[in-house]
Design an enzyme around this catalytic site. Sequence first.
Site, PDB file in Angstrom:
ATOM      1  CB  SER A   1      -1.365  -2.773  -7.129  1.00  0.00           C
ATOM      2  OG  SER A   1      -2.270  -3.201  -5.514  1.00  0.00           O
TER       3      SER A   1
ATOM      4  CG  HIS B   1      -2.084  -1.167   0.579  1.00  0.00           C
ATOM      5  ND1 HIS B   1      -3.715  -0.524   1.202  1.00  0.00           N
ATOM      6  CD2 HIS B   1      -2.036  -2.030   0.496  1.00  0.00           C
ATOM      7  CE1 HIS B   1      -4.572  -0.842   1.328  1.00  0.00           C
ATOM      8  NE2 HIS B   1      -3.249  -3.036   0.500  1.00  0.00           N
TER       9      HIS B   1
ATOM     10  CD  GLU C   1       2.637 -34.247   1.870  1.00  0.00           C
ATOM     11  OE1 GLU C   1       2.537 -34.708   0.863  1.00  0.00           O
ATOM     12  OE2 GLU C   1       1.360 -33.150   2.636  1.00  0.00           O
TER      13      GLU C   1
ATOM     14  CE  LYS D   1     -10.829  -9.437 -12.922  1.00  0.00           C
ATOM     15  NZ  LYS D   1      -9.933  -8.874 -13.499  1.00  0.00           N
ATOM     16  CG  ASP D   2      -9.808 -10.003  -4.945  1.00  0.00           C
ATOM     17  OD1 ASP D   2      -8.954 -10.562  -6.078  1.00  0.00           O
ATOM     18  OD2 ASP D   2      -9.151  -8.976  -3.790  1.00  0.00           O
TER      19      ASP D   2
END
Length: 423
Positions: A221, A217, A289, A245-246
């Site tokens: 971005s 922030h 894994e 959208k998220d």
Amino acid sequence: MSIGLHNSEIKNPVLRWVDQRLPIFTMLEKEYGSFPTPKNFNYFWNFGALAMVTLAIMIATGIFLAMNYTAHTSMAFDSVERIMRDVNYGWLLRYIHMNGASMFFIVVYIHIYRGLYYGSYKTPRELLWILGVVIFLLMMATAFMGYVLPWGQMSFWGATVITNLFSAFPLVGEYIVTWLWGGFSVDNPTLNRFFSLHYLLPFVIAGVVFLHIAALHITGSNNPLGIEPKGPQDTIPFHPYYTIKDSFGMVVFFIFFAFLVFFVPNYLGHPDNYIPANPLVTPAHIVPEWYFLPFYAVLRAVPDKLGGVLLMFGSIAVLFVLPWLDGSPVRSMRFRPLARPFFFVWCVAFLVLGYVGGMPAEEPYVTISRVATAYYFMYFLVILPLLARLERPLPLPESISRPVLRGGGPLPAGAAAKPMEKA
């Protein structure tokens, strides 16, 4: 307004009373409501939010599982079985937690892929990228310790093999291994300290995630074009555009997550881990894994133990210095026609490493892992620095708005393009 109170614009009287004394709602509005965000995000930008949600799920389910788990070598395996059979919805908690680890790594790997492809590690976001790599390292440590807790065959022998790697370091190696074990073999002290650290580290991850978001922030971005917004015409408020959208991405994510949990909960696990740990019986093929397999393949690509360990750690360490290895002034691979195919080959090499990491340490897998490992490091240490000097990128759009308003297509012939600037 009384002296010392924050000038809150919240309409609800109760929330306004709180906000005047602790302006948390004003902060949330500023950081997640009206925060100006590039208007051209694609769905690759969903995965940061998905990673945060998955971390919250892992912490919540882990707390409830810890209430019923017993960190003792004679009771750990049975306590996990009790969670599965006798605790109300214990099977659901464990399957969510177990598959949540895989989902967390899937989301983070895609998040890293996006950062590499769109150049999100370049100035001014170097520290943002470094904090992301720190989160990745903490995730790997947390997942490794969590894999030991069920105290099955693969848990015990995986812990034995991985912790023994530190013995490769001259002079101090044996002392490090003894310190990790809490004794002279993987035993009850090892399980106790791994359980404590596995419980603690997710909260450390949450703290680093807070720093990661704070750094984001500050710098803002990145975006698919890799150019900075020129003003309000290039940005939109985070809410409601990207919250919606998220949310859509989250629904798709939970559908896939639910499919794993309810239909194939053990698909990504190893059947040997449903056998109680036995120090006297070594499994035929010890593997970690799936999300560790690329780095395990790097480890096995070198015949020398110390060299393999250094190379494995180096495969992560190189990510820390990536912002200074890639000196190209252009961020996004969309405008780097030479770098793009090399990057896709790197992605293939990483996937190949993941495949051969799960195969026996024999030919042709050893040779394949060496070739893939060589390209993995060559991409970062040789190819990217050379391309920064030799490549001639495509012209960048003059603003974010231009290609967005044109539907994201290429620039028309003769259209103005901005000169390359330092990313």
